[in-house]
Design an enzyme around this catalytic site. Structure first.
Site, PDB file in Angstrom:
ATOM      1  N   ASN A 181      14.735  -6.373  23.866  1.00 12.55           N
ATOM      2  CA  ASN A 181      13.850  -5.430  24.948  1.00 12.55           C
ATOM      3  C   ASN A 181      12.540  -6.109  24.480  1.00 12.55           C
ATOM      4  OD1 ASN A 181      16.204  -5.000  26.685  1.00 12.55           O
ATOM      5  ND2 ASN A 181      16.439  -3.262  24.948  1.00 12.55           N
TER       6      ASN A 181
ATOM      7  N   HIS B  92      21.023   3.708  35.089  1.00 12.72           N
ATOM      8  CA  HIS B  92      21.126   3.667  33.731  1.00 12.72           C
ATOM      9  C   HIS B  92      22.214   4.832  33.276  1.00 12.72           C
ATOM     10  CE1 HIS B  92      20.639   3.941  29.092  1.00 12.72           C
ATOM     11  NE2 HIS B  92      20.674   2.715  29.304  1.00 12.72           N
TER      12      HIS B  92
ATOM     13  N   GLU C  28      15.582   3.587  38.583  1.00 10.48           N
ATOM     14  CA  GLU C  28      14.841   2.660  37.627  1.00 10.48           C
ATOM     15  C   GLU C  28      13.792   1.759  38.613  1.00 10.48           C
ATOM     16  OE1 GLU C  28      17.599   0.310  34.953  1.00 10.48           O
ATOM     17  OE2 GLU C  28      18.994   1.946  35.303  1.00 10.48           O
TER      18      GLU C  28
ATOM     19  N   SER D  98      17.790  -2.572  34.545  1.00 10.52           N
ATOM     20  CA  SER D  98      18.159  -2.817  33.113  1.00 10.52           C
ATOM     21  C   SER D  98      19.022  -4.067  33.225  1.00 10.52           C
ATOM     22  CB  SER D  98      18.554  -1.824  32.294  1.00 10.52           C
ATOM     23  OG  SER D  98      19.726  -1.053  32.527  1.00 10.52           O
TER      24      SER D  98
ATOM     25  N   ASP E  44      12.417   5.885  36.293  1.00  8.93           N
ATOM     26  CA  ASP E  44      12.546   5.493  34.973  1.00  8.93           C
ATOM     27  C   ASP E  44      11.827   4.042  34.785  1.00  8.93           C
ATOM     28  OD1 ASP E  44      13.724   4.213  32.710  1.00  8.93           O
ATOM     29  OD2 ASP E  44      15.518   5.124  32.827  1.00  8.93           O
TER      30      ASP E  44
ATOM     31  N   HIS F 260      11.984  -0.592  31.631  1.00 10.98           N
ATOM     32  CA  HIS F 260      11.947  -2.004  31.442  1.00 10.98           C
ATOM     33  C   HIS F 260      10.509  -2.534  32.011  1.00 10.98           C
ATOM     34  CE1 HIS F 260      15.762  -2.441  29.532  1.00 10.98           C
ATOM     35  NE2 HIS F 260      16.157  -1.294  30.289  1.00 10.98           N
TER      36      HIS F 260
ATOM     37  N   LYS G 221      11.119  -0.671  24.121  1.00  9.06           N
ATOM     38  CA  LYS G 221      11.152  -2.155  24.548  1.00  9.06           C
ATOM     39  C   LYS G 221       9.829  -2.705  24.686  1.00  9.06           C
ATOM     40  CE  LYS G 221      14.784   0.407  27.252  1.00  9.06           C
ATOM     41  NZ  LYS G 221      15.787   0.026  26.197  1.00  9.06           N
TER      42      LYS G 221
HETATM   43  C1  LIG Z   1      16.860   2.090  32.206  1.00  6.44           C
HETATM   44  C2  LIG Z   1      16.859   2.606  31.003  1.00  6.44           C
HETATM   45  N1  LIG Z   1      16.691   4.116  30.728  1.00  6.44           N
HETATM   46  C3  LIG Z   1      16.820   4.630  29.546  1.00  6.44           C
HETATM   47  C4  LIG Z   1      17.225   3.909  28.513  1.00  6.44           C
HETATM   48  C5  LIG Z   1      17.320   4.595  27.181  1.00  6.44           C
HETATM   49  O1  LIG Z   1      16.471   4.168  26.246  1.00  6.44           O
HETATM   50  P1  LIG Z   1      16.618   4.352  24.699  1.00  6.44           P
HETATM   51  O2  LIG Z   1      16.944   3.066  24.262  1.00  6.44           O
HETATM   52  O3  LIG Z   1      15.151   4.536  24.277  1.00  6.44           O
HETATM   53  O4  LIG Z   1      17.263   5.578  24.281  1.00  6.44           O
HETATM   54  C6  LIG Z   1      17.399   2.663  28.603  1.00  6.44           C
HETATM   55  C7  LIG Z   1      17.912   1.878  27.438  1.00  6.44           C
HETATM   56  O5  LIG Z   1      18.539   0.691  27.327  1.00  6.44           O
HETATM   57  C8  LIG Z   1      17.299   1.970  30.087  1.00  6.44           C
HETATM   58  O6  LIG Z   1      17.845   0.795  29.881  1.00  6.44           O
END
Ligand SMILES: Cc1ncc(COP(=O)(O)O)c(C=O)c1O
Length: 383
Positions: free
Chosen positions: A38, A124, A167, A171, A196, A199, A230
């Site tokens: 990422n 997620h 999101e 992701s 969120d 990405h 990321k």
């Molecule tokens: C949409 C989304 N939110 C939160 C997270 C969690 O983030 P972190 O990897 O910093 O724990 C991810 C991680 O893959 C994600 O894809």
């Protein structure tokens, strides 16, 4: 009475079941051309960010020694939080050790038992888990489908406090939520919108602050969760929004309160990373251009990339074992792609999750597209 021997047998049986379902994971260090990280802007190895982080280790030491509520607080960390809040166009921000902890914190802090939360079916795992822990009523709506969401909102208990969480860039699908429509719907229905931006931050918006910026939704989004591991190339996550909300997180978010503060060097690296994002807009332009090129090439060749509109390009294969075998074949040709299987995606939609970063070249992506076409058409890996 069951003992440790029966316990061990049970765990071994569960692992065998995963194996039979094509779901057993193995840890694999990176090797080959990066098409799976990422690190969208290529900042994880940026000289200026590494330098700042190394200097901060020498100046401030390795560990923070305690929770931020005790002796773990550092001026450099609250400075970078203020800077990130301004970058997002928000009043205040709080840093968490991971995006997972940030989502858990937001959901368990603000949601109460009689509240209702609307959540996209593809959100997620950290969002799913945060909602479960909050004990609020969860209403799932079809992925990115505002009609389904509006219908479900109309039939939800009118008296409860409502939230919508999504999101901005998904992701595993690489598509965008209709944020402007959500924002308007939330305004009309008194629903609190949480976004969120894991990405999207760093890659979208003319200043690079994310998809909220790109869609002009800063006013409509109550809170933004922006991971820093990321595109920002470091680790952790910022939650930003109104100062009173951030203050409440400091009072009540258990992953924040009951956890050691991050090393001060992380704050220094994040500060440098925000500077690079502000000063090198060509990085986000490059990743968007390369992604558009790869999406077009794969589509022309009849490869199913779902609804991708971004640097996250799924190659949807369906069967778990097929996804594993195709990934292994591409890895053997020097491309670091990984198979994504349930529970990360719905059963029957196993895929390669290809992610494009600014350090790739057109030539390597062309070679990759050729390899995908050859490998997915090869009889030995057909499902
Ligand atoms: C949409 C989304 N939110 C939160 C997270 C969690 O983030 P972190 O990897 O910093 O724990 C991810 C991680 O893959 C994600 O894809």
């Amino acid at each position: 009475m069951p003992g440790t021997a029966t316990f061990e047998e049970r765990v071994r049986r569960r692992i065998r079941e995963l194996e039979q379902d094509g779901l057993r994971r193995v840890l694999q260090v990176p090797s080959g051309i990066d098409l799976s990280s990422n690190d969208y802007l290529g900042l994880a190895n940026h000289p200026r960010i590494k330098q700042r982080m190394a200097e901060a280790v020498l100046e401030e030491g390795c560990g923070s020694t305690a929770s931020r509520l005790l002796r773990g607080e550092r001026a450099i960390l609250s400075r970078v939080e203020r800077r990130f809040a301004a970058f997002k166009g928000n009043e205040s921000a709080l840093y968490f050790g991971s995006g997972y902890a940030a989502n858990l914190s937001v959901l368990t802090t603000f949601l109460e038992r009689h509240d209702t939360i609307f959540t996209d079916a593809h959100n997620h795992a950290s969002i799913v888990d945060g909602i479960r822990l909050s004990r609020a009523k969860r209403i799932k709506f079809r992925h990115c489908n505002i009609d389904d969401l509006s219908r479900r909102m109309r039939s939800a208990p009118p008296e409860s406090q409502r939230f919508l969480i999504t999101e901005s860039l998904f992701s595993m699908d690489g598509d965008f939520a209709p944020l402007a429509d959500y924002s308007q719907l939330c305004r009309e229905t008194g629903t609190v919108l949480i976004v969120d931006e894991a990405h999207a931050v760093g890659v979208y918006g003319s200043r690079g602050s994310g998809f909220i910026e790109q869609t002009g939704c800063t006013e409509g989004a109550f809170l933004s969760v922006d991971t820093a591991g990321k595109a920002l190339g470091v680790c952790g996550a910022f939650v930003s929004g109104p100062a009173w909300a951030v203050d409440y997180l400091i009072q009540r978010a258990r992953p924040f309160m009951f956890s050691t503060a991050p090393p001060p060097s992380i704050a220094a690296a994040l500060d440098a990373s925000i500077s690079v994002i502000e000063e090198e807009p060509e990085r986000r332009q490059r990743v968007r251009d390369l992604s558009a090129g790869l999406r077009a090439t794969l589509t022309e060749r009849g490869i199913n990339i779902g609804r991708s509109e971004s640097q996250i390009i799924p190659i949807i294969l369906g069967d778990n074992e097929r996804a594993r075998v195709v990934a292994a074949e591409l890895q053997s040709e020097g491309f670091d792609v990984r198979a994504i299987r349930p529970p990360a995606v719905s059963p029957g939609t196993a895929r390669l999750r290809v992610s494009v970063n600014a350090n790739l070249t057109e030539t390597s992506l062309e070679r990759f597209a050729n390899a995908v076409q050859r490998v997915t058409q090869c009889s030995t890996v057909s499902s």
